[in-house]
Design a protein around this motif. Sequence first.
Motif, short mmCIF file in Angstrom:
data_model
loop_
_atom_site.label_atom_id
_atom_site.label_comp_id
_atom_site.label_asym_id
_atom_site.label_seq_id
_atom_site.Cartn_x
_atom_site.Cartn_y
_atom_site.Cartn_z
N SER A 76 1.73 2.73 6.68
CA SER A 76 2.05 2.82 5.25
C SER A 76 0.80 2.69 4.39
O SER A 76 0.63 3.41 3.39
CB SER A 76 3.06 1.74 4.86
OG SER A 76 4.30 1.94 5.50
N VAL A 80 -0.55 5.51 1.73
CA VAL A 80 -0.77 5.22 0.31
C VAL A 80 -2.22 5.46 -0.07
O VAL A 80 -2.51 6.03 -1.13
CB VAL A 80 -0.35 3.77 -0.01
CG1 VAL A 80 -0.69 3.42 -1.45
CG2 VAL A 80 1.15 3.58 0.23
N MET A 204 2.78 4.40 -3.75
CA MET A 204 3.40 3.46 -2.81
C MET A 204 4.92 3.59 -2.84
O MET A 204 5.58 3.60 -1.79
CB MET A 204 2.98 2.04 -3.15
CG MET A 204 3.50 1.01 -2.16
SD MET A 204 2.80 -0.64 -2.43
CE MET A 204 3.54 -1.53 -1.05
N ALA A 246 2.60 -4.86 -2.89
CA ALA A 246 2.42 -4.05 -4.09
C ALA A 246 1.77 -4.86 -5.21
O ALA A 246 0.88 -4.36 -5.92
CB ALA A 246 3.76 -3.49 -4.55
#
Length: 262
Positions: A76, A80, A204, A246
């Motif tokens: 991930s 991103v 994201m 995040a």
Amino acid sequence: MTQNLPRACPSARLLGWPTGVNAIRVSIICTVAILWEAVVNSGLVYSGVMPSLVAIARSTVGIFATAEFYGNLQISALEVALSLVIGTVTGVFVGVLLGASRVLSRAYEPYIYYLGPTPRIIFLPIMIMLFGLGIGSKVALGALSCFFVLALISANSMRQINPTLIRVGRSLQAKPLQMVTKIYLPAMRAPILNGVRLGFGTAMLTCILAETKLSNAGLGFMLMQFYSQFNMPALYGMLVVIFVIAGMGNGALGRLADGRAR
């Protein structure tokens, strides 16, 4: 006549107690936690759907203890990061072109405004056909989300550059590439950095959302695994982990933008 503004208690600082804005933040978190536990213990909601905070905390710790989490986190994070780089470069490039040319702006900028609010997830089937089921389709979708943010911000920033700077560059017979690197980009530094911060959030969100739809790796994939197993404590724990990641990324980019703007 000056007014004496209230100051934080020195003893509170010495003891490490939160003051000011931090106290408000802590109070909000505590209030939400108390309300959550009150609803859970009231019996109004099935405990399997809304587990206690203790169960969520245990599942969150368990997530960090698995090697699977770190493998999916790397995937991930790579998606991103690539999305942010590609979206930023292409968005700034297009934004500079639109901001520097009235003809191009009138011809093409309305399309960016119209397509900008479009949910990116609807393009996922097209991206899968073009780039396959791997990270390529997620990166393309994330870069597309980031592109619109940076293109609009860059185009508007170009129009706000001091005309004197542009005239100085032209009087020195600077070439187009020199105008971009020496005049345009330095003057647009702060808006672009803020745009990167916004682009990170959209990239994201889009990448993880795409992972929940059709993927075999990533944080979104883990989220859907917990959902299919009806492992609600782990599902909420995964949401907490994604929220923290995040927040940390956004905070780091925010500090970078504030530091560069000074």
